[in-house]
Design a protein around this motif. Structure first.
Motif, PDB file in Angstrom:
ATOM      1  N   ILE A 174      -9.128   5.882  15.849  1.00 22.74           N
ATOM      2  CA  ILE A 174      -9.292   4.467  15.526  1.00 22.74           C
ATOM      3  C   ILE A 174      -8.493   4.075  14.290  1.00 22.74           C
ATOM      4  O   ILE A 174      -7.766   3.084  14.289  1.00 22.74           O
ATOM      5  N   VAL A 175      -8.651   4.880  13.233  1.00 19.49           N
ATOM      6  CA  VAL A 175      -7.967   4.547  11.985  1.00 19.49           C
ATOM      7  C   VAL A 175      -6.459   4.571  12.207  1.00 19.49           C
ATOM      8  O   VAL A 175      -5.735   3.659  11.786  1.00 19.49           O
ATOM      9  N   GLU A 176      -5.983   5.577  12.936  1.00 19.19           N
ATOM     10  CA  GLU A 176      -4.547   5.654  13.251  1.00 19.19           C
ATOM     11  C   GLU A 176      -4.074   4.409  13.997  1.00 19.19           C
ATOM     12  O   GLU A 176      -3.071   3.800  13.660  1.00 19.19           O
ATOM     13  N   ARG A 177      -4.827   4.033  15.035  1.00 16.01           N
ATOM     14  CA  ARG A 177      -4.441   2.874  15.849  1.00 16.01           C
ATOM     15  C   ARG A 177      -4.397   1.601  15.014  1.00 16.01           C
ATOM     16  O   ARG A 177      -3.479   0.796  15.131  1.00 16.01           O
ATOM     17  N   LEU A 178      -5.426   1.405  14.173  1.00 14.39           N
ATOM     18  CA  LEU A 178      -5.513   0.147  13.428  1.00 14.39           C
ATOM     19  C   LEU A 178      -4.435   0.068  12.353  1.00 14.39           C
ATOM     20  O   LEU A 178      -3.891  -1.009  12.102  1.00 14.39           O
ATOM     21  N   LEU A 179      -4.108   1.211  11.744  1.00 15.49           N
ATOM     22  CA  LEU A 179      -3.048   1.186  10.736  1.00 15.49           C
ATOM     23  C   LEU A 179      -1.704   0.906  11.408  1.00 15.49           C
ATOM     24  O   LEU A 179      -0.862   0.190  10.871  1.00 15.49           O
ATOM     25  N   ALA A 180      -1.523   1.434  12.624  1.00  6.10           N
ATOM     26  CA  ALA A 180      -0.285   1.154  13.361  1.00  6.10           C
ATOM     27  C   ALA A 180      -0.231  -0.329  13.731  1.00  6.10           C
ATOM     28  O   ALA A 180       0.813  -0.984  13.633  1.00  6.10           O
ATOM     29  N   ALA A 186      -1.561  -2.728  12.107  1.00  7.80           N
ATOM     30  CA  ALA A 186      -1.349  -3.504  10.884  1.00  7.80           C
ATOM     31  C   ALA A 186       0.147  -3.780  10.698  1.00  7.80           C
ATOM     32  O   ALA A 186       0.539  -4.853  10.233  1.00  7.80           O
ATOM     33  N   GLU A 187       0.973  -2.804  11.073  1.00  3.95           N
ATOM     34  CA  GLU A 187       2.409  -2.959  10.868  1.00  3.95           C
ATOM     35  C   GLU A 187       3.002  -3.967  11.826  1.00  3.95           C
ATOM     36  O   GLU A 187       3.959  -4.659  11.497  1.00  3.95           O
ATOM     37  N   THR A 188       2.451  -4.077  13.041  1.00  2.00           N
ATOM     38  CA  THR A 188       3.053  -4.981  14.023  1.00  2.00           C
ATOM     39  C   THR A 188       2.393  -6.361  14.052  1.00  2.00           C
ATOM     40  O   THR A 188       3.063  -7.366  14.187  1.00  2.00           O
ATOM     41  N   GLU A 189       1.065  -6.415  13.911  1.00  2.00           N
ATOM     42  CA  GLU A 189       0.383  -7.706  14.081  1.00  2.00           C
ATOM     43  C   GLU A 189       0.049  -8.415  12.779  1.00  2.00           C
ATOM     44  O   GLU A 189      -0.157  -9.621  12.767  1.00  2.00           O
ATOM     45  N   GLY A 190      -0.058  -7.643  11.712  1.00  2.00           N
ATOM     46  CA  GLY A 190      -0.347  -8.247  10.420  1.00  2.00           C
ATOM     47  C   GLY A 190      -1.682  -8.959  10.326  1.00  2.00           C
ATOM     48  O   GLY A 190      -1.785 -10.005   9.697  1.00  2.00           O
ATOM     49  N   THR A 204      -6.342  -3.613   6.782  1.00  2.00           N
ATOM     50  CA  THR A 204      -5.964  -2.754   5.657  1.00  2.00           C
ATOM     51  C   THR A 204      -6.911  -1.554   5.652  1.00  2.00           C
ATOM     52  O   THR A 204      -8.010  -1.636   6.204  1.00  2.00           O
ATOM     53  N   GLU A 205      -6.477  -0.465   5.008  1.00  2.45           N
ATOM     54  CA  GLU A 205      -7.254   0.766   5.084  1.00  2.45           C
ATOM     55  C   GLU A 205      -8.703   0.552   4.616  1.00  2.45           C
ATOM     56  O   GLU A 205      -9.651   1.004   5.261  1.00  2.45           O
ATOM     57  N   GLU A 206      -8.858  -0.184   3.540  1.00  5.07           N
ATOM     58  CA  GLU A 206     -10.187  -0.389   2.970  1.00  5.07           C
ATOM     59  C   GLU A 206     -11.073  -1.214   3.904  1.00  5.07           C
ATOM     60  O   GLU A 206     -12.245  -0.890   4.122  1.00  5.07           O
ATOM     61  N   VAL A 207     -10.505  -2.272   4.464  1.00  6.99           N
ATOM     62  CA  VAL A 207     -11.298  -3.150   5.336  1.00  6.99           C
ATOM     63  C   VAL A 207     -11.591  -2.460   6.681  1.00  6.99           C
ATOM     64  O   VAL A 207     -12.671  -2.619   7.246  1.00  6.99           O
TER      65      VAL A 207
END
Ligand code: ADP
Length: 205
Positions: A121-127, A129-133, A138-141
């Motif tokens: 999950i964390v990997e997917r969401l951080l990825a 973050a780069e495309t959808e903004g 963010t990591e904390e949220v």
């Protein structure tokens, strides 16, 4: 008539799968997250109310969220069913939804639970973050959203277990395969609970 819930941690692919399943079943996919984000973007009063909660990864208060969902479920395109994505997330929302359904004499067809391990999950969401903004990727949220899911939302599944309508589905792998698993799961639950559309036996007069 098909009334579905899709649950699962943030980043489990609920939104992607919700749209596919809803399309297939010709019902609207209703995402509370999307409705909130639309309202934030359009600077509506609802958006102004919701923004600080969303940006910090917290839940928008139940009274606001429940009112919004009740309004949405009163619209005419919901007459033949719906798929709710991201609602309910709190026990107050479970109660509110069950009241809304009871008032209309309606029952849920199935509750789909997408399972994905936290590390993925964390990997997917951080990825993403780069495309959808998205402001909340963010990591904390992300950490806060995951924490809230485990604290408040994952246990809600139990409320539906006794109805025999919960289907847990592996949310890892290819998107098409996951959609297939979900469709099969809906079919199995309907067959088990007897909510398959009735087919008249051929010889019946
Ligand atoms: P995710 O499931 O990835 O966290 P969503 O797009 O479903 O993302 O939701 C984004 C944000 O919108 C949530 O973190 C929360 O602030 C708000 N939100 C969405 N659905 C609800 C809900 N049912 N109750 C309260 N807040 C919600």
């Amino acid at each position: 008539m098909t009334r579905l819930l899709i649950m699962g941690p943030p980043g489990s692919g609920k939104g992607t799968q919700a749209v596919r399943i809803a399309d297939k079943m010709a019902i609207p996919a209703i995402s509370t997250g999307d409705i909130f984000r639309y309202n934030v973007k359009e600077l509506t009063e609802l958006g102004r109310e919701a923004k600080s909660y969303i940006d910090s990864g917290n839940f928008v208060p139940d009274d606001v969220t429940n009112r919004m969902v009740a309004d949405r479920l009163n619209q005419s395109d919901v007459a033949h069913g719906f798929l709710l994505d991201g609602y309910p997330r709190t026990s107050g929302q479970v109660e509110a939804l069950s009241e809304m359904l009871q008032n209309q004499g309606e029952i849920l067809t199935a509750v789909l639970v997408l399972e994905v391990p936290d590390e993925e999950i964390v990997e997917r969401l951080l990825a993403r973050a780069e495309t959808e903004g998205r402001s909340d990727d963010t990591e904390e949220v992300i950490k806060r959203r995951l924490e809230l899911y485990h604290q408040e939302t994952s246990d809600l599944i139990e409320a539906y277990l006794e109805l025999g309508i919960v289907g847990r589905v592996d949310g890892t792998g290819a998107i098409d395969d996951i959609t297939e698993r979900l469709l099969q799961t809906i079919y199995n639950i309907r067959a088990r609970t007897g909510t398959l559309p009735a087919v008249k036996p051929r010889n019946e007069k």
